[in-house]
Design a protein around this motif. Structure first.
Motif, PDB file in Angstrom:
ATOM      1  N   SER A   4      52.882 -32.938 -13.507  1.00 14.71           N
ATOM      2  CA  SER A   4      53.769 -32.473 -12.437  1.00 14.71           C
ATOM      3  C   SER A   4      53.596 -30.978 -12.247  1.00 14.71           C
ATOM      4  CB  SER A   4      55.227 -32.754 -12.788  1.00 14.71           C
ATOM      5  OG  SER A   4      55.453 -34.128 -12.874  1.00 14.71           O
ATOM      6  N   GLY A   5      53.757 -30.536 -10.995  1.00 16.35           N
ATOM      7  CA  GLY A   5      53.678 -29.121 -10.700  1.00 16.35           C
ATOM      8  C   GLY A   5      53.635 -28.864  -9.219  1.00 16.35           C
ATOM      9  N   LYS A   6      53.282 -27.626  -8.873  1.00 13.24           N
ATOM     10  CA  LYS A   6      53.219 -27.182  -7.488  1.00 13.24           C
ATOM     11  C   LYS A   6      51.762 -26.962  -7.098  1.00 13.24           C
ATOM     12  CE  LYS A   6      55.000 -23.625  -4.420  1.00 13.24           C
ATOM     13  NZ  LYS A   6      55.868 -22.447  -4.312  1.00 13.24           N
ATOM     14  N   GLY A  34      54.929 -26.408 -14.481  1.00 14.46           N
ATOM     15  CA  GLY A  34      56.119 -25.603 -14.709  1.00 14.46           C
ATOM     16  C   GLY A  34      56.263 -25.263 -16.180  1.00 14.46           C
ATOM     17  N   GLU A  59      53.490 -27.857  -1.975  1.00 10.21           N
ATOM     18  CA  GLU A  59      54.244 -29.064  -2.287  1.00 10.21           C
ATOM     19  C   GLU A  59      54.387 -29.234  -3.799  1.00 10.21           C
ATOM     20  OE1 GLU A  59      53.375 -32.119   1.348  1.00 10.21           O
ATOM     21  OE2 GLU A  59      51.901 -32.088  -0.256  1.00 10.21           O
ATOM     22  N   ASN A  60      55.546 -29.758  -4.213  1.00 10.90           N
ATOM     23  CA  ASN A  60      55.761 -30.142  -5.605  1.00 10.90           C
ATOM     24  C   ASN A  60      55.424 -31.618  -5.730  1.00 10.90           C
ATOM     25  OD1 ASN A  60      56.696 -27.659  -6.681  1.00 10.90           O
ATOM     26  ND2 ASN A  60      58.619 -27.985  -5.623  1.00 10.90           N
ATOM     27  N   THR A  62      54.109 -35.078  -8.445  1.00 15.93           N
ATOM     28  CA  THR A  62      53.863 -35.694  -9.746  1.00 15.93           C
ATOM     29  C   THR A  62      52.658 -36.600  -9.559  1.00 15.93           C
ATOM     30  OG1 THR A  62      56.187 -35.596 -10.356  1.00 15.93           O
ATOM     31  CG2 THR A  62      54.808 -37.169 -11.549  1.00 15.93           C
ATOM     32  N   LYS A  87      55.476 -37.175  -4.098  1.00 17.43           N
ATOM     33  CA  LYS A  87      55.939 -35.861  -3.666  1.00 17.43           C
ATOM     34  C   LYS A  87      57.419 -35.718  -3.962  1.00 17.43           C
ATOM     35  CE  LYS A  87      52.452 -35.576  -0.111  1.00 17.43           C
ATOM     36  NZ  LYS A  87      52.147 -35.327   1.281  1.00 17.43           N
ATOM     37  N   SER A  88      57.812 -34.536  -4.440  1.00 18.47           N
ATOM     38  CA  SER A  88      59.215 -34.273  -4.746  1.00 18.47           C
ATOM     39  C   SER A  88      59.956 -34.002  -3.450  1.00 18.47           C
ATOM     40  CB  SER A  88      59.357 -33.064  -5.669  1.00 18.47           C
ATOM     41  OG  SER A  88      58.686 -33.306  -6.874  1.00 18.47           O
TER      42      SER A  88
END
Length: 115
Positions: A4-6, A34, A59-60, A62, A87-88
């Protein structure tokens, strides 16, 4: 595995033909994780998954990933391939999905236990 991240960078799409004559396409992204010690990871999408997931910078996400290494001329190369992208939604969707909590205290029934 999941990561997960940006998405901080979207690299240009590349493509070509394999030895057997099949066309291929690859899109790579730089994902920053993160946490206290963020890491930058280059992740690739192959073929139709590029259009299916349509990832953009900022976009954030996973990612469900596979990590694969292969040898070429005595050197080893590792690739992180994403096969699923979530997408978050910014957190507001998760809060609205929570059920409302009913309290056990009602004004007409003082000091009664709920069971």
């Amino acid at each position: 595995m999941e990561l997960s991240g940006k998405v901080i960078q979207k690299l240009p799409e590349v493509g070509g033909n394999s030895k057997s004559g099949n066309a291929w396409r690859k899109q790579e992204f730089i994902l920053e994780t993160g946490g206290q010690y963020p890491k930058k990871v280059c992740v690739s999408l192959w073929g139709d998954k590029i259009d299916q997931f349509s990832i953009n910078e900022g976009e954030n996400v996973t990612l469900s990933i596979d990590v694969e290494s292969r040898e070429y001329n005595g050197r080893w190369y590792t690739e992180v391939k994403a096969f699923r992208v979530e997408k978050s939604g910014g957190g507001s969707a998760a809060t609205s999905a929570m059920p409302e909590v009913d309290t056990f205290h009602s004004e007409g029934e003082e000091d009664k236990l709920p069971f």
